[in-house]
Design a protein around this motif. Sequence first.
Motif, PDB file in Angstrom:
ATOM      1  N   PHE A 115      -4.275 -70.474  14.693  1.00 19.94           N
ATOM      2  CA  PHE A 115      -4.978 -71.675  14.816  1.00 19.94           C
ATOM      3  C   PHE A 115      -5.178 -73.004  15.230  1.00 19.94           C
ATOM      4  O   PHE A 115      -5.519 -73.515  16.222  1.00 19.94           O
ATOM      5  CB  PHE A 115      -5.970 -71.683  14.149  1.00 19.94           C
ATOM      6  CG  PHE A 115      -6.687 -69.900  13.715  1.00 19.94           C
ATOM      7  CD1 PHE A 115      -7.106 -69.391  14.470  1.00 19.94           C
ATOM      8  CD2 PHE A 115      -6.517 -69.784  12.504  1.00 19.94           C
ATOM      9  CE1 PHE A 115      -7.570 -68.374  14.571  1.00 19.94           C
ATOM     10  CE2 PHE A 115      -6.789 -68.369  12.176  1.00 19.94           C
ATOM     11  CZ  PHE A 115      -7.271 -67.459  12.913  1.00 19.94           C
ATOM     12  N   SER A 116      -3.796 -73.711  15.290  1.00 23.06           N
ATOM     13  CA  SER A 116      -3.267 -74.763  15.746  1.00 23.06           C
ATOM     14  C   SER A 116      -3.163 -74.804  17.076  1.00 23.06           C
ATOM     15  O   SER A 116      -2.596 -75.651  18.103  1.00 23.06           O
ATOM     16  CB  SER A 116      -2.623 -75.339  15.242  1.00 23.06           C
ATOM     17  OG  SER A 116      -0.838 -74.943  15.144  1.00 23.06           O
ATOM     18  N   LYS A 117      -1.914 -73.596  17.698  1.00 20.01           N
ATOM     19  CA  LYS A 117      -1.537 -73.349  18.942  1.00 20.01           C
ATOM     20  C   LYS A 117      -3.143 -72.332  19.801  1.00 20.01           C
ATOM     21  O   LYS A 117      -3.132 -72.804  20.408  1.00 20.01           O
ATOM     22  CB  LYS A 117      -0.953 -72.016  18.589  1.00 20.01           C
ATOM     23  CG  LYS A 117      -0.057 -71.763  19.683  1.00 20.01           C
ATOM     24  CD  LYS A 117       1.098 -72.901  20.971  1.00 20.01           C
ATOM     25  CE  LYS A 117       2.056 -72.876  19.172  1.00 20.01           C
ATOM     26  NZ  LYS A 117       2.845 -73.920  19.647  1.00 20.01           N
ATOM     27  N   VAL A 118      -4.110 -72.095  19.132  1.00 20.18           N
ATOM     28  CA  VAL A 118      -5.409 -71.981  19.516  1.00 20.18           C
ATOM     29  C   VAL A 118      -6.321 -73.080  20.001  1.00 20.18           C
ATOM     30  O   VAL A 118      -6.114 -72.757  21.265  1.00 20.18           O
ATOM     31  CB  VAL A 118      -6.072 -70.791  18.664  1.00 20.18           C
ATOM     32  CG1 VAL A 118      -7.136 -70.488  19.673  1.00 20.18           C
ATOM     33  CG2 VAL A 118      -5.265 -69.275  18.735  1.00 20.18           C
ATOM     34  N   GLU A 119      -6.085 -73.646  19.504  1.00 23.69           N
ATOM     35  CA  GLU A 119      -6.827 -74.890  19.182  1.00 23.69           C
ATOM     36  C   GLU A 119      -6.114 -75.862  20.523  1.00 23.69           C
ATOM     37  O   GLU A 119      -7.239 -76.602  21.122  1.00 23.69           O
ATOM     38  CB  GLU A 119      -7.284 -75.704  18.030  1.00 23.69           C
ATOM     39  CG  GLU A 119      -8.357 -74.606  17.371  1.00 23.69           C
ATOM     40  CD  GLU A 119      -8.533 -75.294  15.589  1.00 23.69           C
ATOM     41  OE1 GLU A 119      -7.704 -76.442  15.321  1.00 23.69           O
ATOM     42  OE2 GLU A 119      -8.954 -75.385  15.180  1.00 23.69           O
ATOM     43  N   GLY A 120      -5.322 -76.021  20.139  1.00 19.30           N
ATOM     44  CA  GLY A 120      -4.413 -77.363  21.565  1.00 19.30           C
ATOM     45  C   GLY A 120      -4.385 -76.148  23.126  1.00 19.30           C
ATOM     46  O   GLY A 120      -4.024 -77.075  23.410  1.00 19.30           O
ATOM     47  N   PHE A 121      -3.919 -74.752  22.775  1.00 21.93           N
ATOM     48  CA  PHE A 121      -4.411 -74.416  23.999  1.00 21.93           C
ATOM     49  C   PHE A 121      -5.429 -74.332  24.188  1.00 21.93           C
ATOM     50  O   PHE A 121      -5.908 -74.685  25.583  1.00 21.93           O
ATOM     51  CB  PHE A 121      -3.868 -72.549  23.863  1.00 21.93           C
ATOM     52  CG  PHE A 121      -3.779 -72.312  25.795  1.00 21.93           C
ATOM     53  CD1 PHE A 121      -2.135 -72.982  26.050  1.00 21.93           C
ATOM     54  CD2 PHE A 121      -4.140 -71.368  25.667  1.00 21.93           C
ATOM     55  CE1 PHE A 121      -2.114 -72.396  27.937  1.00 21.93           C
ATOM     56  CE2 PHE A 121      -4.234 -70.297  26.798  1.00 21.93           C
ATOM     57  CZ  PHE A 121      -2.819 -70.676  27.766  1.00 21.93           C
ATOM     58  N   VAL A 122      -6.773 -74.200  23.817  1.00 18.90           N
ATOM     59  CA  VAL A 122      -8.293 -73.832  24.445  1.00 18.90           C
ATOM     60  C   VAL A 122      -9.136 -74.852  23.838  1.00 18.90           C
ATOM     61  O   VAL A 122      -9.899 -74.814  22.816  1.00 18.90           O
ATOM     62  CB  VAL A 122      -9.029 -72.743  24.140  1.00 18.90           C
ATOM     63  CG1 VAL A 122      -9.792 -71.966  24.799  1.00 18.90           C
ATOM     64  CG2 VAL A 122      -7.614 -72.133  24.848  1.00 18.90           C
ATOM     65  N   PRO A 123      -8.689 -76.331  24.204  1.00 20.15           N
ATOM     66  CA  PRO A 123      -9.264 -77.669  23.384  1.00 20.15           C
ATOM     67  C   PRO A 123     -11.345 -77.287  24.156  1.00 20.15           C
ATOM     68  O   PRO A 123     -11.802 -77.773  22.955  1.00 20.15           O
ATOM     69  CB  PRO A 123      -8.834 -78.436  23.769  1.00 20.15           C
ATOM     70  CG  PRO A 123      -8.425 -78.007  24.938  1.00 20.15           C
ATOM     71  CD  PRO A 123      -7.675 -77.121  25.053  1.00 20.15           C
ATOM     72  N   SER A 124     -11.777 -76.640  24.644  1.00 21.26           N
ATOM     73  CA  SER A 124     -12.687 -77.027  24.649  1.00 21.26           C
ATOM     74  C   SER A 124     -13.903 -75.846  24.146  1.00 21.26           C
ATOM     75  O   SER A 124     -13.636 -74.596  24.688  1.00 21.26           O
ATOM     76  CB  SER A 124     -12.632 -76.725  27.061  1.00 21.26           C
ATOM     77  OG  SER A 124     -13.996 -75.940  26.929  1.00 21.26           O
ATOM     78  N   LYS A 125     -14.709 -76.905  23.653  1.00 27.31           N
ATOM     79  CA  LYS A 125     -15.076 -75.803  23.257  1.00 27.31           C
ATOM     80  C   LYS A 125     -16.017 -74.749  24.271  1.00 27.31           C
ATOM     81  O   LYS A 125     -16.724 -74.033  22.969  1.00 27.31           O
ATOM     82  CB  LYS A 125     -16.916 -76.706  22.070  1.00 27.31           C
ATOM     83  CG  LYS A 125     -15.694 -77.674  21.274  1.00 27.31           C
ATOM     84  CD  LYS A 125     -15.399 -76.818  20.259  1.00 27.31           C
ATOM     85  CE  LYS A 125     -14.264 -77.986  18.743  1.00 27.31           C
ATOM     86  NZ  LYS A 125     -13.837 -77.114  18.163  1.00 27.31           N
ATOM     87  N   PHE A 126     -16.754 -75.637  24.767  1.00 26.07           N
ATOM     88  CA  PHE A 126     -17.609 -74.504  25.948  1.00 26.07           C
ATOM     89  C   PHE A 126     -16.860 -73.538  26.400  1.00 26.07           C
ATOM     90  O   PHE A 126     -17.974 -72.363  26.415  1.00 26.07           O
ATOM     91  CB  PHE A 126     -17.640 -75.427  27.538  1.00 26.07           C
ATOM     92  CG  PHE A 126     -18.195 -74.682  28.368  1.00 26.07           C
ATOM     93  CD1 PHE A 126     -19.998 -74.697  28.164  1.00 26.07           C
ATOM     94  CD2 PHE A 126     -17.840 -74.534  29.192  1.00 26.07           C
ATOM     95  CE1 PHE A 126     -20.635 -73.742  28.962  1.00 26.07           C
ATOM     96  CE2 PHE A 126     -18.550 -73.754  30.706  1.00 26.07           C
ATOM     97  CZ  PHE A 126     -20.172 -73.651  30.677  1.00 26.07           C
TER      98      PHE A 126
END
Length: 562
Positions: free
Chosen positions: A103-114
């Motif tokens: 999940f840290s990898k995901v959040e870094g890859f797609v930081p945009s909440k939109f």
Amino acid sequence: MKKTNTISSSHKNSLLYLALCFSLTSCGISKSVHHVPDVQRYSLDVPKVDRMNDSTFSYNQNYLTKNKQQLWELYIKGNPLQLGYNNGALTQSLMQKQEEIFFSKVEGFVPSKFKQRLLRGFLKWYNRKMYLNVREDYQAELYGLSQYSSDRYDFIAPKYLRNLYLHGAHDIGHAMQDLAMVGCSSLAVWNENTEDGDLLIGRNFDFYVGDDFAKNKLVEFVQPDEGIPYMSVSWPGMIGVVSGMNKEGITVTINAGKSKIPLTAKTPISFVTREILQYAKNIEEAIVIAKKRKVFVSESILVGSAADKNAVIIEVSPKNFGVYSVQNTSRVVCTNHFQSEAYKDDKRNHKHIEESHSEYRYERLQELLQEEKKLTPEKMASILRNRSGLKDENIGYGNEKALNQLLAHHAVIFSPQKKLVWVSSNPYQLGEFVCYDLNEIFSGKPLSQSLKARTELNIVKDPFADSEEFQNYEHSKMYGKEIDEAANDKNILLTDDLISSYQAMNPDFWLVYYQSGKYYFSKKEYSQAKKAFEKALIKEITTVPDRKNVEKYLKKTLKKLK
């Protein structure tokens, strides 16, 4: 210079599935979100784990330990729910760490909440029927495992559903984007092609989501109350199978393919292969199991069989099914395209052969099999570790046209008739291959004894892992990340010496020149960009789309120089 792991343009695609999975698990309200499997039918003893030291844990006859090659070894037994609880209780810290890495990898890859919200609505709908296509006993096992997941991510989805969706992460990303996220290679040889005539199978699982994800490899030995005991190689928190063998000598390995995209998620491929291991004793039974499951990706499943002394490739996709077998030879080679008659007119498969690196690796395997006669496990390891291109050309370290792309999560070698399996250790498939004997492990002896039974058969570490060239490759990955960041930030300037050093670390790899060219182009140093792009074009570029990208940049550069 800050140390970070580089992610090439081709490897970024392998991370996109994580982003999709992350958005998927943020499901909102639907019937599937409230689904919980029926586990009342199963008896359960909640495990009380005995911690013997920092790397050895036990509960009754269930056991987890780390060997000297840094592979985690897990032995579990029981009914489906008990298997899940035993697995979760023993691997809890490892499983939670793996979840954090995901999940840290995901959040870094797609930081945009939109962007996450945009994907969320569609993927909630897309994933609505997955649980309907997963066996109830596997759901019960996942439920038990999920009780040991971290509370940290409960805001994303309930633990059970989070675990279920993560088991379909490979399939989800593949289905949504039709990505070639992995470039796996596998082969089976027997009769005149092996030293003793026995069946011998090797595979590279070229699956990369970062170096941290691959640190804790898990070799899992499972003795279910129903079905056949089996082993598999994956990571903590995974109950599906990507590489494995059962006590009857059935082996499975999966290689991604290309197909049309279905309208809904169905059975994750790792559950299909798990079912084959748990319930098939020969190739015919494996085919029956694979044929009855509805998948949502295209995949080649290489199945080896001690009983048949043979191997076939089961080729599954959402709307097609084929089996590739050989008649006049004693070897089967599998990369990432289909070979059976069922797919002879498949346009996506033909395009994949023409544009990807699958056919190149297929030809390289054939080439090496002509050179390496009478294979042994050691010779098989040498093939899996081969870093060269066709005709032994130097194509750069990390090139996905090589059999050893220096990104493998693991490599495995199976000897089904002897019930022996060799599992690679870090780094990649370069570390020592550890030998396990399934006859010993499932004999009822204490696991600590049986795991040590065949260490004399281990395959030694590849000397390349201790070479200066390998260290340069590892450093070049970090440099590549810095150069990519500088190309996308006008405030970051790098020296020509740094660029030159980066290229010198891996001089035969096209990507180092392409990344350098993009950096120079972004800084309007068009003469330097031109030289870099032209250098990239004389190297062995991985795919047709990659070559077109380099040509596009060179064309833009030449226009700027006019």
